[in-house]
Design a protein around this motif. Structure first.
Motif, PDB file in Angstrom:
ATOM      1  N   ALA A  25     -24.597   3.449 -19.220  1.00  0.00           N
ATOM      2  CA  ALA A  25     -25.302   2.788 -18.473  1.00  0.00           C
ATOM      3  C   ALA A  25     -24.536   2.294 -17.022  1.00  0.00           C
ATOM      4  O   ALA A  25     -24.894   1.772 -16.018  1.00  0.00           O
ATOM      5  N   LEU A  44     -31.225  -0.583 -13.204  1.00  0.00           N
ATOM      6  CA  LEU A  44     -31.626  -2.046 -13.679  1.00  0.00           C
ATOM      7  C   LEU A  44     -32.909  -2.485 -12.608  1.00  0.00           C
ATOM      8  O   LEU A  44     -33.267  -3.055 -12.636  1.00  0.00           O
ATOM      9  N   LEU A  54     -32.876  -0.501 -18.042  1.00  0.00           N
ATOM     10  CA  LEU A  54     -32.217  -0.492 -19.126  1.00  0.00           C
ATOM     11  C   LEU A  54     -32.623  -1.205 -20.074  1.00  0.00           C
ATOM     12  O   LEU A  54     -32.708  -1.404 -22.081  1.00  0.00           O
ATOM     13  N   CYS A  78     -20.647   0.686 -19.459  1.00  0.00           N
ATOM     14  CA  CYS A  78     -21.036   0.068 -18.025  1.00  0.00           C
ATOM     15  C   CYS A  78     -20.511   0.167 -16.984  1.00  0.00           C
ATOM     16  O   CYS A  78     -18.925  -0.220 -17.502  1.00  0.00           O
ATOM     17  N   THR A  86     -26.100  -5.996 -16.352  1.00  0.00           N
ATOM     18  CA  THR A  86     -26.200  -5.644 -16.714  1.00  0.00           C
ATOM     19  C   THR A  86     -26.399  -6.662 -18.246  1.00  0.00           C
ATOM     20  O   THR A  86     -27.298  -6.936 -18.594  1.00  0.00           O
TER      21      THR A  86
END
Length: 497
Positions: A25, A44, A54, A78, A86
């Protein structure tokens, strides 16, 4: 310190029925601008549904059939900029995750290596199911069937990938040339092919022996580490050392930044998969077909293609009206009405601070457009008007010479850093909830319709001690109003220098 990583040579590990989802991600896609931006990329946002990409990716392994065990906590890799959002989105999905925060961007191969090293820590060594966080898959049972086939080959020490039988010539995808046929529709990998020109892509599709590269890989963690050690020893040593020397920071795992900086930047395809089948490769590879409504959502045209259309081929999201339009996509995010009259093959995307109008055949040019906007130092290239923070968000609703007006929303129990500004003063008006204010040596509560003034150069903090969101209107005044005029003295979220 993170547990010692143990990884044997490829193909020597014992039987394993444990699948470990790994979500990559770390992207910052610009082709879906103005929705996707550097500080809030496409994984996102809810591109094709109410959940973000996600969240949809993390949920994809739920209910996996058969006697496979899926790890309760996926591994997510990420970047620093996106770690709070996240974690928040994973929590909203009702799940927990192990989140690795990359100290710097190094592409997908180092990201997967960090995840493999973590999966091997404490002797676990599961079969990783590595998935990009920004794809769309319509048929989840079909995905599960393909992963189960790939996992059986991964048990035997092979690197498996999922390939998409092409439906059209496409120059935006890498291709996999099929080798010998195996059971259940799988093939050995002959070789990976870079994104081709249009004429060559047409030849690949006509030949019937090339599949699109989905970017989804299924591989034993120790097998990946052994392959990387053979093919990319510098990357392997840097990533393993970075994870070993890393530290836990609340919900996040932070690899050692100095060690990770030594890792060359490279993709999974270039670093390992293009070597599959060559004498240099320590293991073989197979590709399993995935026919499940897959899309990498790499452009607004791909988003249009992935969504349900009306009888004229139009797709609408938000407040949209079509009149005599065909094959068009229109999206209203800022709440304004978007009306398309007589349009054909057009993309229209409206946000609070930008409007995109593009021909569907030219959507690949958006990346260059964003580069030009960035060269002009315009804020729309990187951030939305509404900016997420770990404590909530702010929305810059007006600005002019020597003033700026923001709407600030603080989630219950959250608080901003203890900070001061050298170049601006602030006026706060509470419009909803209760604020706990620190101003110099004072600390006091403000209720709805009450206000306070924060002079220039005075330490201050805003907190929400209540059970409902705190909403304030902030009026800034001063010679300089940039976000970098913040000196933090204490911060719950580790943002102090």
């Amino acid at each position: 310190m993170v547990a010692q990583v143990e990884a044997g040579p490829a193909g020597t590990a014992g039987p394993c029925r444990r699948l470990v989802p790994v979500i990559l991600a770390g992207g910052s896609g610009t082709r879906l601008w103005p929705m996707s931006r550097e500080h809030f990329p496409k994984q996102l946002i809810g591109v094709v549904g109410p959940d973000s990409l996600l969240q949809a990716t993390v949920s994809r392994m739920k209910g996996f059939p058969g006697d496979w065990t899926v790890a309760a906590e996926p591994i997510i890799v990420c970047g620093e900029e996106h770690r709070f959002t996240t974690e928040e989105q994973i929590r909203e999905s009702g799940m927990n995750a192990r989140i690795i925060v990359e100290p710097a961007r190094r592409d997908t191969a180092p990201a997967l290596t960090l995840a493999a090293a973590l999966a091997c820590a404490d002797g676990e060594d599961g079969i990783m199911v590595a998935m990009p966080a920004d794809h769309s898959i319509a048929d989840i049972p079909a995905l599960h069937r393909a992963i189960a086939i790939a996992a059986k080959h991964a048990q035997a020490g092979l690197i498996a990938t999922l390939g998409i039988p092409p439906t059209r010539p496409d120059t935006g995808f890498g291709y996999i040339r099929l080798g010998g046929a195996l059971d259940e529709g799988a093939h050995r990998i002959d070789r990976f092919v870079e994104k081709p020109a249009a004429e060559l892509a047409a030849q690949y599709v006509a030949a019937g022996t090339y599949w699109w590269n989905s970017g989804i890989f299924v591989v034993r963690a120790s097998v990946w580490l052994a392959a990387l050690e053979r093919l990319q020893p510098d990357m392997h040593s840097a990533c393993v050392a970075a994870l070993k020397g890393g530290r836990h920071d609340g919900k996040y795992l932070r690899p050692d930044a100095t060690e990770f900086a030594r890792a060359p930047s490279d993709s999974i395809d270039y670093a390992v998969m293009e070597h599959i089948g060559t004498p240099a490769s320590p293991c073989g590879g197979i590709v399993v077909p995935l026919v499940a409504g897959w899309s990498d959502l790499g452009s607004w045209d791909a988003v249009w293609d992935a969504m349900q259309k009306d009888e004229s081929g139009n797709v609408a999201s938000g407040r949209v009206v079509f009149e005599g339009a065909t094959s068009s996509y229109a999206r209203s995010e800022g709440g304004r009405l978007v009306a398309c009259v007589g349009t054909t093959n057009v993309i229209v995307v409206e946000t609070d601070d930008a409007v995109l109008v593009a021909d569907r055949s030219r959507v690949q040019d958006i990346k260059g457009l964003v580069s030009r906007i960035r060269e002009q130092h315009a804020p729309e290239a990187d951030a939305h008007r509404k900016v997420r923070r770990p404590w909530g968000f702010y929305d810059s609703i007006d600005h002019g010479e020597r003033f700026q007006v923001k709407r600030i929303v603080v989630t219950p129990g959250a608080r901003l850093s203890l900070q001061l500004h050298h170049h601006r003063a602030e006026h706060w008006v509470v419009v909803r909830g209760t604020a706990l204010v620190t101003r110099g040596d004072e600390q006091f509560l403000l209720s709805e319709n009450e206000s306070t003034f924060i002079p220039l150069g005075v330490k201050h903090r805003l907190e929400n001690p209540g059970k409902v969101p705190l909403e304030i209107i902030e009026v800034q005044s001063g010679a300089y109003l940039g976000e970098d005029d913040i000196v933090r003295f204490d911060d719950t979220y580790g943002r102090c220098s």
